[in-house]
Design a protein around this motif. Structure first.
Motif, short mmCIF file in Angstrom:
data_model
loop_
_atom_site.label_atom_id
_atom_site.label_comp_id
_atom_site.label_asym_id
_atom_site.label_seq_id
_atom_site.Cartn_x
_atom_site.Cartn_y
_atom_site.Cartn_z
N VAL A 41 -5.90 -6.24 -3.35
CA VAL A 41 -4.75 -6.68 -4.13
C VAL A 41 -5.07 -8.02 -4.77
N THR A 42 -4.84 -8.13 -6.07
CA THR A 42 -5.04 -9.40 -6.76
C THR A 42 -3.79 -9.74 -7.56
N SER A 43 -3.48 -11.05 -7.64
CA SER A 43 -2.37 -11.51 -8.45
C SER A 43 -2.52 -13.01 -8.68
N THR A 44 -2.14 -13.45 -9.87
CA THR A 44 -2.14 -14.87 -10.17
C THR A 44 -0.72 -15.45 -10.15
N ALA A 45 0.25 -14.65 -9.73
CA ALA A 45 1.65 -15.12 -9.64
C ALA A 45 1.75 -16.23 -8.60
N SER A 46 2.67 -17.18 -8.81
CA SER A 46 2.83 -18.27 -7.85
C SER A 46 3.47 -17.78 -6.56
N THR A 47 4.30 -16.74 -6.61
CA THR A 47 4.92 -16.19 -5.42
C THR A 47 4.83 -14.66 -5.44
N PRO A 48 3.65 -14.11 -5.12
CA PRO A 48 3.54 -12.66 -4.98
C PRO A 48 3.84 -12.28 -3.52
N TYR A 49 4.45 -11.15 -3.30
CA TYR A 49 4.69 -10.66 -1.94
C TYR A 49 3.78 -9.44 -1.75
N ALA A 50 2.84 -9.53 -0.83
CA ALA A 50 1.88 -8.44 -0.66
C ALA A 50 1.70 -8.09 0.80
N GLY A 51 1.80 -6.80 1.10
CA GLY A 51 1.60 -6.33 2.47
C GLY A 51 0.82 -5.03 2.48
N GLY A 52 0.10 -4.80 3.54
CA GLY A 52 -0.67 -3.57 3.66
C GLY A 52 0.21 -2.33 3.62
N ILE A 53 1.36 -2.38 4.27
CA ILE A 53 2.31 -1.26 4.24
C ILE A 53 3.36 -1.49 3.16
N ALA A 54 4.02 -2.65 3.16
CA ALA A 54 5.07 -2.93 2.17
C ALA A 54 5.00 -4.40 1.74
N GLY A 55 5.40 -4.63 0.49
CA GLY A 55 5.37 -5.99 -0.05
C GLY A 55 6.53 -6.85 0.39
N ARG A 56 7.75 -6.29 0.33
CA ARG A 56 8.94 -7.11 0.58
C ARG A 56 10.13 -6.24 0.98
N THR A 57 11.03 -6.81 1.78
CA THR A 57 12.28 -6.13 2.10
C THR A 57 13.38 -6.60 1.17
N ILE A 58 14.21 -5.69 0.74
CA ILE A 58 15.37 -6.01 -0.09
C ILE A 58 16.65 -5.70 0.68
N GLY A 59 16.68 -4.57 1.39
CA GLY A 59 17.84 -4.20 2.19
C GLY A 59 17.88 -4.98 3.49
N SER A 60 18.86 -4.69 4.33
CA SER A 60 19.03 -5.47 5.55
C SER A 60 18.51 -4.78 6.81
N GLY A 81 0.80 -1.21 0.00
CA GLY A 81 0.00 0.00 0.00
C GLY A 81 0.84 1.26 0.00
N ILE A 82 1.93 1.27 0.74
CA ILE A 82 2.86 2.41 0.74
C ILE A 82 3.99 2.14 -0.25
N ALA A 83 4.69 1.02 -0.09
CA ALA A 83 5.84 0.70 -0.95
C ALA A 83 5.81 -0.76 -1.38
N GLY A 84 6.19 -1.00 -2.63
CA GLY A 84 6.30 -2.38 -3.11
C GLY A 84 7.46 -3.09 -2.46
N SER A 85 8.63 -2.44 -2.42
CA SER A 85 9.84 -3.02 -1.83
C SER A 85 10.55 -1.99 -0.96
N LEU A 86 11.19 -2.47 0.10
CA LEU A 86 11.95 -1.61 1.01
C LEU A 86 13.43 -1.90 0.86
N MET A 87 14.19 -0.85 0.56
CA MET A 87 15.65 -0.95 0.44
C MET A 87 16.30 -0.71 1.80
N GLU A 88 17.62 -0.65 1.79
CA GLU A 88 18.42 -0.39 2.98
C GLU A 88 17.97 0.88 3.69
N ASP A 89 17.81 0.81 5.01
CA ASP A 89 17.45 1.94 5.87
C ASP A 89 16.12 2.59 5.54
#
Length: 170
Positions: free
Chosen positions: A72-91, A51-59
């Motif tokens: 949110v809709t998707s037919t992907a086998s591995t979608p990452y979906a979150g109300g605030i953010a979908g996925r973290t990329i940074g540490s 909802g805010i960001a698809g992916s979160l980078m460092e810091d």
């Protein structure tokens, strides 16, 4: 406040397909409200939707933000979906004083969706003072078992009572 937004899954970053009000966040977002957002994902694997960001980078820092009314809709086998953010990329990063209400995921794999963060790839992320009306705070923890730190967060789910249920002791 950003209202009544519809986002298709055509946004692609250097880190793969990622969609949200902000595709990839590598900085700070404060005091942002998002209301009535629809994200329509396709079949692209590892699609990151938030909802805010698809992916979160460092810091990445998301503070005092909310998402109310999200589909949110998707037919992907591995979608990452979150109300605030979908996925973290940074540490490392934080979502603090955030909440989500009335979010709905229609995904091929529901294990990678959650009220705050869909998938955490590193243990340096945390959610502090957050709540959601979804059934969980965090979805999928990556193969490295990297659950984010959760402090003073809760889920507020209204229980469903079956119409044929009886009171205990009856």
């Amino acid at each position: 406040i950003i209202k009544n937004v519809s986002i298709p899954s055509s946004a692609v970053s250097d880190y793969g397909p990622t969609v949200g009000i902000i595709g990839v966040l590598g900085g700070t977002v404060k005091n942002l409200g998002v209301e009535n957002i629809t994200i329509t994902g396709g079949a692209v694997d590892r699609l990151c939707m938030g909802g805010i960001a698809g992916s979160l980078m460092e810091d990445a820092q998301i503070t005092d933000c909310y998402v109310k009314g999200m589909n949110v809709t998707s037919t992907a086998s591995t979608p990452y979906a979150g109300g605030i953010a979908g996925r973290t990329i940074g540490s490392v990063g934080t979502m603090e004083n955030c909440y989500t209400k009335n979010i709905n995921f229609s995904l091929a794999n529901q294990n990678v969706s959650a009220g705050i963060l869909g998938s955490c790839g590193n243990t340096g992320y945390s959610a502090v003072n957050c709540y959601t009306t979804h059934s969980k705070i965090q979805g999928y923890a990556s193969a490295t078992n990297s659950n984010m730190g959760v402090t003073n967060c809760y889920v507020n789910v209204t229980p469903e009572i079956h119409p044929e249920a009886t009171m205990l002791g009856e």
